[in-house]
Design an enzyme around this catalytic site. Structure first.
Site: not given
Ligand SMILES: *Cc1c(COP(=O)(O)O)cnc(C)c1O
Length: 392
Positions: A89, A111, A376
């Site tokens: 993020k 948000e 992610s």
């Molecule tokens: C917020 C988040 C997501 C989901 O958001 P996307 O916009 O779909 O990437 C996925 N993995 C993690 C670790 C997150 O914090």
């Protein structure tokens, strides 16, 4: 360039900017300037410097040997979990805070659902010395106390959204309402959602993931293209970043994994592509989970980052054109996958990322295939959930 939006922000039938008249000047200002800013030398220098020295990029592309052996293919993990603040993020918030500064904005609103995007926004506001207001559902504030504490420590003001189900969609409504009343603020959106130009802008800022992947794969395997890229999808930003530079390379399979919660047809799910229909949410036309009256159906997933009732317009288009294959994983499959990665590689993934890992057993992989999974985020924030399942 089939997968780039047109000048009105449409990917096929999806996208656009469905916003109240009062927001037009704000959105237009951003639309008229974002590409020029992103492509400017000053922005590029500031952005790359911060990604390198503050976030810790490039994030490693790690060959997961034991996981590869288990599934009989060559599996790499793109380690977004190692970024400052623990997920992808921050790539977006760093980019957007620089854009806000270029536009002369001094106050930021955002948000947040689980608080991850709120923390990433509060972080860059502290870094830049800008005022930060985060809208968060009252229910989420109770559920996500550590992230609320982080945001406050970082100097952000957290405003509870008390309408509706008191979760993410209500926080978003509150943020938009506030934005209308305070047009001098910059609204920092956390995924590839919202009115044009947000989906394209956020995709471009997350595209650093696939840009690095190409270089790293070339170095490590001699070929910049893998056979397959797998990423989880909430709003779709980490997947958009991991897919971005491969969208036109049709020989690279793209797998988007949604959260099935207790099961796609259980009534407790967030598998938008399976359950959703075309509609408008948060300013763009896309697919979303809605009832017969067009009211948004509250999504459910064990992972707070994936329980969003829509997907961004790019993903709606990737789904419709079948450029990406949409799969899903249940809560228990994701938990299983999180424990498996932890035990085979010594990496505790975020619950969201565990959904991407969870499709590995469903893919019948071949030995000569190269797979990249976008990891992610890291699992520190999910330890409370994991600790309830240690006896397995
Ligand atoms: C917020 C988040 C997501 C989901 O958001 P996307 O916009 O779909 O990437 C996925 N993995 C993690 C670790 C997150 O914090």
């Amino acid at each position: 360039m089939k997968f780039q939006p047109d000048k009105n922000g449409y990917y096929g039938q999806f996208g656009g900017a469905f916003i109240p008249e009062l927001l037009h000047p704000n959105v237009k200002e951003l639309e008229d300037n974002y590409i020029q800013i992103i492509e400017s030398e000053t922005f590029q220098k500031e952005y790359t410097d911060l990604l390198k020295h503050y976030v810790g990029r490039p994030s490693p592309l790690y060959l997961a040997k034991r996981l590869s052996e288990k599934y009989g293919a060559t599996i790499y993990l793109k380690r977004e979990d190692l970024n400052h603040t623990g997920a992808h993020k921050v790539n977006n918030t760093i980019g957007q805070i620089l854009i806000a500064k270029h536009l002369g904005k001094t106050k930021i609103i955002a948000e947040t659902g689980a608080g991850q995007h709120g923390v990433a926004t509060a972080t860059v506001c502290a870094l830049m010395g800008l005022e930060c207001v985060v809208f968060m559902g009252e229910t989420d504030i109770k559920r996500q106390a550590p992230n609320v504490a982080r945001m406050k420590m970082l100097g952000a003001k957290v405003i509870p959204a008390t309408s509706g189900s008191k979760t993410l969609k209500d926080a978003t409504n509150e943020a938009i309402r506030y934005w209308i009343q305070h047009p001098d603020t910059y609204y920092l959106i956390g995924s590839v959602v919202g009115p044009h130009p947000y989906p394209d802008m956020v995709a471009r800022l997350q595209a650093v993931i696939s840009e690095e992947m190409k270089k790293q794969l070339k170095e490590q395997t001699g070929n910049e293209n893998p056979d397959m890229i797998i990423a989880c999808v909430g709003g779709g930003s980490n997947a958009a970043g991991a897919f971005y530079h491969y969208l036109e390379e049709e020989q690279v399979a793209l797998i988007a994994v949604e959260a099935a919660g207790l099961g796609v047809d259980s009534g407790e799910s967030a598998a938008t592509s399976q359950l959703g229909e075309v509609g408008v949410i948060h300013g763009s036309k896309t697919i979303l989970m809605q009832d017969a009256y067009g009211q948004i159906v509250e999504p459910y997933s064990i992972s707070a980052g994936l329980d969003y009732p829509g997907v961004g317009p790019l993903h709606a288009f990737l789904h419709e054109t079948k450029r990406a294959t949409f799969m899903n994983a249940t809560d228990s499959e994701a938990l299983e996958a999180a424990f498996e990665l932890t035990k085979t590689e010594g990496i505790i993934p975020a619950l969201e990322s565990a959904h991407a890992l969870a499709v590995l057993p469903k893919l019948s992989l071949k030995e000569n295939q190269t797979i990249v999974i976008n990891l992610s985020g890291r699992g520190d924030k999910d330890l409370e959930t994991y600790s309830k399942h240690l006896e397995r």
